[in-house]
Design an enzyme around this catalytic site. Structure first.
Site, mmCIF file in Angstrom:
data_model
loop_
_atom_site.group_PDB
_atom_site.id
_atom_site.type_symbol
_atom_site.label_atom_id
_atom_site.label_comp_id
_atom_site.label_asym_id
_atom_site.label_seq_id
_atom_site.Cartn_x
_atom_site.Cartn_y
_atom_site.Cartn_z
ATOM 1 N N ASN A 1 0.872 -1.184 0.000
ATOM 2 C CA ASN A 1 0.000 0.000 0.000
ATOM 3 C C ASN A 1 0.903 1.226 0.000
ATOM 4 O O ASN A 1 1.473 1.580 1.024
ATOM 5 C CB ASN A 1 -0.879 -0.032 1.258
ATOM 6 C CG ASN A 1 -1.692 1.241 1.425
ATOM 7 O OD1 ASN A 1 -1.808 2.046 0.495
ATOM 8 N ND2 ASN A 1 -2.253 1.421 2.618
ATOM 9 N N LYS B 1 0.211 4.294 -0.339
ATOM 10 C CA LYS B 1 -0.415 5.509 0.228
ATOM 11 C C LYS B 1 -0.115 6.706 -0.681
ATOM 12 O O LYS B 1 0.009 6.549 -1.886
ATOM 13 C CB LYS B 1 0.059 5.748 1.662
ATOM 14 C CG LYS B 1 -0.038 4.485 2.517
ATOM 15 C CD LYS B 1 0.088 4.756 3.969
ATOM 16 C CE LYS B 1 0.150 3.441 4.726
ATOM 17 N NZ LYS B 1 0.066 3.594 6.158
ATOM 18 N N HIS C 1 -9.434 0.884 4.885
ATOM 19 C CA HIS C 1 -8.142 1.085 5.547
ATOM 20 C C HIS C 1 -8.356 2.006 6.749
ATOM 21 O O HIS C 1 -9.166 2.937 6.692
ATOM 22 C CB HIS C 1 -7.130 1.694 4.567
ATOM 23 C CG HIS C 1 -5.745 1.706 5.131
ATOM 24 N ND1 HIS C 1 -5.318 2.673 6.011
ATOM 25 C CD2 HIS C 1 -4.707 0.853 4.964
ATOM 26 C CE1 HIS C 1 -4.060 2.409 6.355
ATOM 27 N NE2 HIS C 1 -3.672 1.314 5.737
ATOM 28 N N GLU D 1 -6.798 4.437 7.849
ATOM 29 C CA GLU D 1 -6.643 5.880 7.577
ATOM 30 C C GLU D 1 -7.908 6.441 6.935
ATOM 31 O O GLU D 1 -8.269 7.594 7.168
ATOM 32 C CB GLU D 1 -5.396 6.112 6.706
ATOM 33 C CG GLU D 1 -4.134 5.948 7.538
ATOM 34 C CD GLU D 1 -2.919 5.444 6.780
ATOM 35 O OE1 GLU D 1 -2.875 5.537 5.547
ATOM 36 O OE2 GLU D 1 -1.992 4.921 7.449
ATOM 37 N N GLU E 1 -5.229 -5.190 10.623
ATOM 38 C CA GLU E 1 -4.229 -4.145 10.792
ATOM 39 C C GLU E 1 -4.508 -3.379 12.090
ATOM 40 O O GLU E 1 -5.310 -2.433 12.094
ATOM 41 C CB GLU E 1 -4.287 -3.165 9.615
ATOM 42 C CG GLU E 1 -3.987 -3.794 8.280
ATOM 43 C CD GLU E 1 -3.422 -2.763 7.306
ATOM 44 O OE1 GLU E 1 -2.306 -2.982 6.831
ATOM 45 O OE2 GLU E 1 -4.063 -1.728 7.086
ATOM 46 N N GLY F 1 2.508 2.133 10.704
ATOM 47 C CA GLY F 1 3.420 3.262 10.537
ATOM 48 C C GLY F 1 4.101 3.696 11.827
ATOM 49 O O GLY F 1 4.687 4.776 11.895
ATOM 50 N N SER G 1 3.536 -2.294 10.354
ATOM 51 C CA SER G 1 4.987 -2.270 10.507
ATOM 52 C C SER G 1 5.665 -3.601 10.153
ATOM 53 O O SER G 1 6.624 -4.013 10.814
ATOM 54 C CB SER G 1 5.381 -1.806 11.919
ATOM 55 O OG SER G 1 4.916 -0.481 12.132
HETATM 56 C C1 PEP Z 1 -0.701 0.039 6.021
HETATM 57 O O1 PEP Z 1 -0.802 1.216 5.789
HETATM 58 O O2 PEP Z 1 -1.559 -0.739 5.572
HETATM 59 C C2 PEP Z 1 0.427 -0.414 6.824
HETATM 60 C C3 PEP Z 1 0.381 -1.607 7.335
HETATM 61 O O3 PEP Z 1 1.455 0.476 6.990
HETATM 62 P P1 PEP Z 1 2.903 0.161 7.666
HETATM 63 O O4 PEP Z 1 3.397 -1.130 7.054
HETATM 64 O O5 PEP Z 1 3.752 1.348 7.294
HETATM 65 O O6 PEP Z 1 2.675 0.028 9.128
#
Ligand code: PEP
Length: 256
Positions: free
Chosen positions: A13, A15, A100, A102, A172, A178, A217
């Site tokens: 992803n 972003k 997601h 976000e 998630e 992040g 992460s």
């Molecule tokens: C994501 O945005 O779906 C995600 C898991 O981000 P990160 O790997 O940076 O934590």
């Protein structure tokens, strides 16, 4: 449960990151790396404006293309800023991320809207990747199971359990996205097993085949132990998906 039927999926992803040039270089590096390992599927989800170019760059490779979001509206019309499923199919997408965290937290997407997006993706044969996960406050308040159950059941109720025969779920935990703070393999496995139980309660065959990705992460350094968990079938990767070397290390861990 026939776990051997679940082909691992490693999804990136991106972003709101990258330029046309950086995106092209990233795809070129990924294509070269993926050619060496064929036991997993790699998916990239660039920003909308780079999808058409990415479809060209990916041609002839085994990589899949997906979007980071989708409009819940079908057809065409006066919906400024929206991108329909038909448009995403038109430019070569096979997957669409929905819900997601976000989108849920920064743009106010409700469970109902996420369910509508999930249905919109399936209506044009895009595979939705339904994201679910609890905040830190919810985890610390012992509400992880209730939150994840609510998020999954909002979609099973709306789309029907059969819809999960052609869908992916990504767990998630928001506190791990992040932040550099990954769920331990045991914490992740516990929630993945819960999600599979929720689906099993309605259809055991669909549940056994459903791919459930972990996101939060994930990096080359921690991918192997996460992916070794019984109910973790791949990863949804943010930051590390922008680094070809790291993303390929995660992919190779899944492809082993
Ligand atoms: C994501 O945005 O779906 C995600 C898991 O981000 P990160 O790997 O940076 O934590």
């Amino acid at each position: 449960m026939s776990e051997d039927k679940r082909f691992p999926l490693i999804a990136g992803n991106w972003k709101m990151n990258g330029s046309l040039r950086e995106s092209s270089a990233l795809v070129t590096a990924l294509k070269a790396g993926v050619a060496r390992a064929r036991h997993a599927e790699m998916l990239v989800c660039p920003p909308f404006v780079y999808l058409t170019a990415a479809a060209d760059w990916l041609r002839g490779s085994s990589l899949s293309l997906g979007s980071q979001d989708i409009s819940e509206r079908a057809g065409t019309g006066a919906f400024t800023g929206e991108i329909s499923g038909t448009m995403l199919r038109d430019v070569g997408c096979a997957y669409a991320i929905v819900g997601h965290s976000e989108r849920r937290t920064l743009y106010g997407e409700t469970d109902e809207r996420v369910a509508a997006k999930f249905r919109a993706a399936q209506a044009v044969e895009l595979v939705p990747i339904l994201c679910v996960g609890e905040s830190l406050e919810e985890r610390e308040g012992g509400r992880t199971e209730a939150v994840v159950t609510r998020q999954v059941e909002a979609v099973t109720r709306s789309a029907g359990i059969e819809a999960f025969g052609k869908a992916v779920i990504a767990y998630e935990p928001i506190w791990a996205i992040g932040t550099g703070r990954t769920a331990t393999p045991e914490q992740a496995q516990e929630v993945h097993a819960l999600i599979r139980r929720l689906i099993t309660a309605q259809d055991a065959t669909i549940a056994a085949k459903l791919r459930i990705l972990y996101g939060g992460s994930v990096k080359g350094a921690n991918a192997r132990e996460l992916l070794a968990q019984r109910d973790i079938d791949g990863g949804l990767v943010g930051g590390a998906s922008l680094d070809a070397k790291d993303f390929l290390t995660i992919f190779e861990a899944a492809a082993e």
